[in-house]
Design a protein around this motif. Structure first.
Motif, PDB file in Angstrom:
ATOM      1  N   ALA A   1       0.828  -1.210   0.000  1.00 34.68           N
ATOM      2  CA  ALA A   1       0.000   0.000   0.000  1.00 34.68           C
ATOM      3  C   ALA A   1       0.860   1.256   0.000  1.00 34.68           C
ATOM      4  O   ALA A   1       0.643   2.175  -0.806  1.00 34.68           O
ATOM      5  CB  ALA A   1      -0.937  -0.005   1.207  1.00 34.68           C
ATOM      6  N   PHE A   2       1.848   1.306   0.885  1.00 32.75           N
ATOM      7  CA  PHE A   2       2.684   2.501   0.996  1.00 32.75           C
ATOM      8  C   PHE A   2       3.500   2.732  -0.276  1.00 32.75           C
ATOM      9  O   PHE A   2       3.705   3.865  -0.689  1.00 32.75           O
ATOM     10  CB  PHE A   2       3.610   2.412   2.206  1.00 32.75           C
ATOM     11  CG  PHE A   2       2.898   2.398   3.536  1.00 32.75           C
ATOM     12  CD1 PHE A   2       1.554   2.720   3.661  1.00 32.75           C
ATOM     13  CD2 PHE A   2       3.586   2.039   4.675  1.00 32.75           C
ATOM     14  CE1 PHE A   2       0.907   2.699   4.893  1.00 32.75           C
ATOM     15  CE2 PHE A   2       2.956   2.016   5.914  1.00 32.75           C
ATOM     16  CZ  PHE A   2       1.622   2.350   6.026  1.00 32.75           C
ATOM     17  N   ALA A   3       3.971   1.659  -0.905  1.00 36.43           N
ATOM     18  CA  ALA A   3       4.736   1.792  -2.149  1.00 36.43           C
ATOM     19  C   ALA A   3       3.881   2.413  -3.246  1.00 36.43           C
ATOM     20  O   ALA A   3       4.375   3.168  -4.079  1.00 36.43           O
ATOM     21  CB  ALA A   3       5.256   0.432  -2.600  1.00 36.43           C
ATOM     22  N   ALA A   4       2.584   2.102  -3.215  1.00 35.17           N
ATOM     23  CA  ALA A   4       1.664   2.639  -4.217  1.00 35.17           C
ATOM     24  C   ALA A   4       1.227   4.064  -3.887  1.00 35.17           C
ATOM     25  O   ALA A   4       0.487   4.682  -4.641  1.00 35.17           O
ATOM     26  CB  ALA A   4       0.437   1.736  -4.321  1.00 35.17           C
TER      27      ALA A   4
ATOM     28  N   ALA B   1       6.095   5.068   3.648  1.00 34.69           N
ATOM     29  CA  ALA B   1       6.782   4.643   2.428  1.00 34.69           C
ATOM     30  C   ALA B   1       7.192   3.182   2.591  1.00 34.69           C
ATOM     31  O   ALA B   1       7.025   2.588   3.654  1.00 34.69           O
ATOM     32  CB  ALA B   1       8.013   5.510   2.175  1.00 34.69           C
ATOM     33  N   THR B   2       7.736   2.646   1.527  1.00 28.93           N
ATOM     34  CA  THR B   2       8.315   1.309   1.568  1.00 28.93           C
ATOM     35  C   THR B   2       9.763   1.441   1.139  1.00 28.93           C
ATOM     36  O   THR B   2      10.084   2.220   0.250  1.00 28.93           O
ATOM     37  CB  THR B   2       7.559   0.352   0.617  1.00 28.93           C
ATOM     38  OG1 THR B   2       6.211   0.259   1.070  1.00 28.93           O
ATOM     39  CG2 THR B   2       8.177  -1.030   0.599  1.00 28.93           C
ATOM     40  N   ILE B   3      10.628   0.711   1.797  1.00 25.79           N
ATOM     41  CA  ILE B   3      12.048   0.736   1.463  1.00 25.79           C
ATOM     42  C   ILE B   3      12.445  -0.648   0.973  1.00 25.79           C
ATOM     43  O   ILE B   3      11.979  -1.652   1.491  1.00 25.79           O
ATOM     44  CB  ILE B   3      12.897   1.183   2.676  1.00 25.79           C
ATOM     45  CG1 ILE B   3      14.312   1.545   2.241  1.00 25.79           C
ATOM     46  CG2 ILE B   3      12.924   0.172   3.762  1.00 25.79           C
ATOM     47  CD1 ILE B   3      14.468   2.965   1.901  1.00 25.79           C
ATOM     48  N   GLU B   4      13.258  -0.697  -0.066  1.00 24.56           N
ATOM     49  CA  GLU B   4      13.824  -1.954  -0.568  1.00 24.56           C
ATOM     50  C   GLU B   4      15.326  -1.905  -0.331  1.00 24.56           C
ATOM     51  O   GLU B   4      15.985  -0.941  -0.728  1.00 24.56           O
ATOM     52  CB  GLU B   4      13.599  -2.111  -2.071  1.00 24.56           C
ATOM     53  CG  GLU B   4      12.236  -2.517  -2.477  1.00 24.56           C
ATOM     54  CD  GLU B   4      12.119  -2.677  -4.002  1.00 24.56           C
ATOM     55  OE1 GLU B   4      13.113  -2.462  -4.738  1.00 24.56           O
ATOM     56  OE2 GLU B   4      11.020  -3.010  -4.439  1.00 24.56           O
TER      57      GLU B   4
ATOM     58  N   ARG C   1       9.364   5.384  -7.499  1.00 28.45           N
ATOM     59  CA  ARG C   1      10.631   4.762  -7.083  1.00 28.45           C
ATOM     60  C   ARG C   1      11.726   5.817  -7.049  1.00 28.45           C
ATOM     61  O   ARG C   1      11.898   6.572  -7.994  1.00 28.45           O
ATOM     62  CB  ARG C   1      11.033   3.663  -8.064  1.00 28.45           C
ATOM     63  CG  ARG C   1      10.113   2.474  -8.066  1.00 28.45           C
ATOM     64  CD  ARG C   1      10.563   1.429  -9.087  1.00 28.45           C
ATOM     65  NE  ARG C   1      11.813   0.803  -8.728  1.00 28.45           N
ATOM     66  CZ  ARG C   1      11.937  -0.238  -7.892  1.00 28.45           C
ATOM     67  NH1 ARG C   1      10.862  -0.766  -7.357  1.00 28.45           N
ATOM     68  NH2 ARG C   1      13.112  -0.758  -7.623  1.00 28.45           N
ATOM     69  N   GLN C   2      12.472   5.843  -5.957  1.00 25.12           N
ATOM     70  CA  GLN C   2      13.607   6.754  -5.828  1.00 25.12           C
ATOM     71  C   GLN C   2      14.821   5.943  -5.391  1.00 25.12           C
ATOM     72  O   GLN C   2      14.778   5.313  -4.334  1.00 25.12           O
ATOM     73  CB  GLN C   2      13.325   7.810  -4.753  1.00 25.12           C
ATOM     74  CG  GLN C   2      12.087   8.616  -4.938  1.00 25.12           C
ATOM     75  CD  GLN C   2      11.771   9.397  -3.664  1.00 25.12           C
ATOM     76  OE1 GLN C   2      12.645   9.995  -3.048  1.00 25.12           O
ATOM     77  NE2 GLN C   2      10.518   9.373  -3.259  1.00 25.12           N
TER      78      GLN C   2
ATOM     79  N   PRO D   1      19.723  11.399  -2.163  1.00 23.58           N
ATOM     80  CA  PRO D   1      19.572  10.896  -3.538  1.00 23.58           C
ATOM     81  C   PRO D   1      20.814  10.129  -3.982  1.00 23.58           C
ATOM     82  O   PRO D   1      21.928  10.547  -3.695  1.00 23.58           O
ATOM     83  CB  PRO D   1      19.379  12.160  -4.375  1.00 23.58           C
ATOM     84  CG  PRO D   1      18.929  13.202  -3.400  1.00 23.58           C
ATOM     85  CD  PRO D   1      19.565  12.843  -2.081  1.00 23.58           C
ATOM     86  N   ALA D   2      20.604   9.007  -4.634  1.00 30.26           N
ATOM     87  CA  ALA D   2      21.737   8.191  -5.111  1.00 30.26           C
ATOM     88  C   ALA D   2      22.457   8.922  -6.233  1.00 30.26           C
ATOM     89  O   ALA D   2      21.854   9.646  -7.010  1.00 30.26           O
ATOM     90  CB  ALA D   2      21.252   6.830  -5.595  1.00 30.26           C
TER      91      ALA D   2
END
Length: 157
Positions: A33-36, A44-47, A99-100, A155-156
């Protein structure tokens, strides 16, 4: 469900310092849900990449805006898997409607106490895992900063 009952359930879900099956299911649902972009604006969602398996692991987080930066806090402390994974490779993907690619840099600044207090204001689900109240004086938060890792979102490159 009363607030005390909710806190007891949350502590039960993480009683060994790791999520049990019910916590993993809830985490997966919230992560999707948070990723969407569904949910509170700070959710948020972190990977991150697993340090042993190399697989992508995702989980829900609270993004804490403080001054001009954004931060993540490990509500379960140093032994949290995502913290250990990040310390091995600080690259991650932050999903918050988009996506960031980001780097998560561990923060050791004097701002950590204020960031922890802001985290508890924004993340009610984390409150049962802290031994102080979100309205406690900043000096109380300064006494616990070593227990909860804080990461600045960059930021990457």
């Amino acid at each position: 469900m009363r607030r005390g009952a909710v806190s007891a359930v949350q502590r039960w879900q993480f009683r060994s310092g790791r999520p049990n099956r019910s916590a993993r299911v809830l985490s997966r649902v919230l992560g999707i849900a948070f990723a969407a972009g569904i949910g509170p604006s700070q959710a948020a969602t972190i990977e991150v990449r697993g340090r042993k398996t190399g697989r992508k692991i995702s989980f829900p987080v609270v993004v804490v805006p403080y001054e001009a930066d954004r931060y993540l806090v490990a509500m379960l402390g140093d032994k949290t898997n995502w913290v250990r994974n990040l310390r091995g490779d600080n690259h991650a993907v932050l999903l918050q409607g988009k996506r960031q690619n980001v780097s998560l840099v561990e923060d050791f600044s004097d701002n950590r106490a204020a960031i922890l207090r802001r985290y508890l204001e924004l993340g009610p689900g984390a409150r049962p895992f802290f031994r102080i109240d979100r309205r406690a004086p900043l000096s109380d938060f300064e006494a616990i900063v070593e227990e909860y890792p804080v990461f600045r979102v960059v930021p990457a490159v």
